[in-house]
Design an enzyme around this catalytic site. Structure first.
Site, PDB file in Angstrom:
ATOM      1  N   TRP A   1       0.853  -1.181   0.000  1.00 24.74           N
ATOM      2  CA  TRP A   1       0.000   0.000   0.000  1.00 24.74           C
ATOM      3  C   TRP A   1       0.892   1.236   0.000  1.00 24.74           C
ATOM      4  O   TRP A   1       1.749   1.397   0.861  1.00 24.74           O
ATOM      5  CB  TRP A   1      -0.906  -0.021   1.231  1.00 24.74           C
ATOM      6  CG  TRP A   1      -1.891   1.114   1.303  1.00 24.74           C
ATOM      7  CD1 TRP A   1      -2.289   1.939   0.296  1.00 24.74           C
ATOM      8  CD2 TRP A   1      -2.603   1.535   2.469  1.00 24.74           C
ATOM      9  NE1 TRP A   1      -3.199   2.857   0.752  1.00 24.74           N
ATOM     10  CE2 TRP A   1      -3.424   2.631   2.078  1.00 24.74           C
ATOM     11  CE3 TRP A   1      -2.631   1.108   3.790  1.00 24.74           C
ATOM     12  CZ2 TRP A   1      -4.252   3.291   2.977  1.00 24.74           C
ATOM     13  CZ3 TRP A   1      -3.468   1.759   4.682  1.00 24.74           C
ATOM     14  CH2 TRP A   1      -4.279   2.832   4.271  1.00 24.74           C
TER      15      TRP A   1
ATOM     16  N   ASP B   1      -0.675  12.458  -2.209  1.00 32.15           N
ATOM     17  CA  ASP B   1      -1.345  13.581  -1.569  1.00 32.15           C
ATOM     18  C   ASP B   1      -2.045  13.146  -0.282  1.00 32.15           C
ATOM     19  O   ASP B   1      -1.819  12.038   0.224  1.00 32.15           O
ATOM     20  CB  ASP B   1      -2.334  14.232  -2.541  1.00 32.15           C
ATOM     21  CG  ASP B   1      -3.490  13.319  -2.943  1.00 32.15           C
ATOM     22  OD1 ASP B   1      -3.612  12.191  -2.412  1.00 32.15           O
ATOM     23  OD2 ASP B   1      -4.295  13.734  -3.802  1.00 32.15           O
TER      24      ASP B   1
ATOM     25  N   GLU C   1      -3.670   9.643  -0.443  1.00 30.24           N
ATOM     26  CA  GLU C   1      -2.866   8.532  -0.957  1.00 30.24           C
ATOM     27  C   GLU C   1      -3.073   8.328  -2.452  1.00 30.24           C
ATOM     28  O   GLU C   1      -3.191   7.207  -2.950  1.00 30.24           O
ATOM     29  CB  GLU C   1      -3.152   7.223  -0.198  1.00 30.24           C
ATOM     30  CG  GLU C   1      -2.444   7.120   1.121  1.00 30.24           C
ATOM     31  CD  GLU C   1      -3.193   7.804   2.263  1.00 30.24           C
ATOM     32  OE1 GLU C   1      -4.428   7.683   2.314  1.00 30.24           O
ATOM     33  OE2 GLU C   1      -2.537   8.461   3.079  1.00 30.24           O
TER      34      GLU C   1
ATOM     35  N   GLU D   1     -15.986   8.515   8.366  1.00 30.62           N
ATOM     36  CA  GLU D   1     -15.115   9.196   7.408  1.00 30.62           C
ATOM     37  C   GLU D   1     -15.947  10.002   6.422  1.00 30.62           C
ATOM     38  O   GLU D   1     -15.630  11.153   6.115  1.00 30.62           O
ATOM     39  CB  GLU D   1     -14.263   8.166   6.676  1.00 30.62           C
ATOM     40  CG  GLU D   1     -13.266   8.766   5.699  1.00 30.62           C
ATOM     41  CD  GLU D   1     -12.331   7.719   5.133  1.00 30.62           C
ATOM     42  OE1 GLU D   1     -11.105   7.849   5.340  1.00 30.62           O
ATOM     43  OE2 GLU D   1     -12.817   6.763   4.490  1.00 30.62           O
TER      44      GLU D   1
END
Length: 380
Positions: free
Chosen positions: A118, A168, A171, A326
């Site tokens: 990742w 950024d 991700e 989120e």
């Protein structure tokens, strides 16, 4: 042995009680998981964590904030040789190997996460940490001395690497230089000398690099009078650019006004703020983090009622268990047909996102409403 996570007393039913979620999940060593219930968010990011510490500090939990800042300092000083070698390579005109860069996130114990596949190279977190560490030190009239070695390493690292493309806030887009990333770096490089975190030649280099960052953004990161998402290309905005206004302060005057207007035009919808127009992550919903960021700027610039409206919108995003997600679970999505693929991949929207809780607390504090009850109850 590390101490137990710090605690605070928060009056039930007030906005201040949102800090309890942060304290409950803070690791004994000081790191904050981005989301304790979301497998891939079980790490501690410097960026998310610095904002989480700011929210906790404002909500009456300075020990929690201090523990996080100390955790960050340990993460950096334990990698002194690695950082100094990397900085040396950059200053000599060399190109570091991909595995040499500092990661954006670490395990809660402060270790590198290992080879998970990742993406993990971001620079914004280190600038954000310096900026918000300085704010913590001012607020608490604290001694900067325990953080000076870590701040030196962070300043040297950012001063040597700031113009390097990286991922950024989200991700994404590793091959570009991002307006929000550069704003955080510029702010951190200025905050460290001002707070007495670095002195002498380190301070001089930090301020010179900050000047270079600001000049680059104004030269390559402005279109039609407003900041744009990427240096040197396109006119798109991203809500993370709001950070260049508040709290980082890179954009002021007409540049700030035009950037704000572009974000409002493209990304503000019925009290919630989208990340960017092409967002497909979980269908591209609105983020409490970004609504609070916009509200923070409104509060700082006298648009109090608009800031309060955003705070009230976030009030309505809490679950019955008092948790903020989120993304807002309801409302218009930019790419509704793309939500299912993320649900299949990672399960439901990350809840609680500790960054959401922190930004909510910051906005409530800016408005003087930490001790008030939410004006809208939690959603069903």
């Amino acid at each position: 042995m590390a101490a137990d996570p710090p605690t605070t007393e928060a009056a039930p039913g007030t906005r201040r009680a949102a800090v309890d979620v942060i304290l409950r999940h803070q690791h004994p060593g000081g790191g904050y998981p981005a989301c304790p219930a979301f497998e891939v968010y079980g790490y501690s990011w410097f960026r998310d964590g610095a904002f989480i510490a700011e929210g906790a500090d404002r909500a009456g939990a300075p020990d929690s904030a201090r523990a996080f800042h100390q955790w960050c300092a340990r993460v950096l000083t334990s990698r002194t040789g690695r950082i100094e070698a990397l900085v040396g390579t950059l200053r000599s005109g060399g190109t570091p190997a991909s595995g040499d860069w500092l990661p954006a996130r670490y395990t809660l114990e402060g270790d590198d996460e290992g080879d998970t596949g990742w993406w993990n190279f971001q620079l914004d977190g280190y600038g954000t940490w310096l900026h918000l560490l300085a704010a913590h030190l001012r607020r608490r009239s604290a001694d900067p001395a325990p953080y000076r070695e870590a701040a030196r390493l962070a300043c040297d690292y950012l001063g040597a690497s700031w113009n390097t493309p990286c991922f950024d806030w989200w991700e994404e887009d590793s091959h570009r230089r991002h307006g929000a990333t550069l704003a955080s770096i510029e702010a951190g490089l200025r905050a460290a000398p001002a707070a007495g975190l670095v002195e002498g030649g380190t301070a001089e280099r930090a301020l010179a690099a900050a000047d270079d960052v600001a000049a680059t953004v104004r030269r390559e990161g402005v279109r039609d009078g407003h900041l744009v998402k990427w240096m040197g290309e396109g006119g798109a905005v991203d809500a993370s650019l709001l950070s260049a206004l508040t709290p980082f302060g890179l954009a002021e005057g007409e540049l700030a006004e035009r950037t704000l207007a572009a974000v409002e035009r493209d990304l503000l919808h019925e009290g919630g703020v989208y990340r960017y127009l092409d967002d497909t992550f979980y269908g591209g919903g609105r983020w409490p983090v970004l609504s609070a960021l916009l509200g923070w700027h409104y509060a700082r610039t006298g648009r109090t009622e608009e800031a309060r409206a955003l705070l009230h919108w976030i009030d309505g995003q809490f679950t019955r268990d008092g948790l903020l997600p989120e993304q807002a679970p309801e409302g218009q999505r930019l790419a509704p047909g793309r939500e299912a693929e993320w649900l299949d991949r990672w399960g439901p929207n990350a809840t609680p996102l500790l960054w959401s809780h922190a930004m909510y607390l910051i906005l409530a504090d800016e408005l003087g409403e930490l001790d008030s009850a939410p004006t809208r109850g939690p959603q069903a």
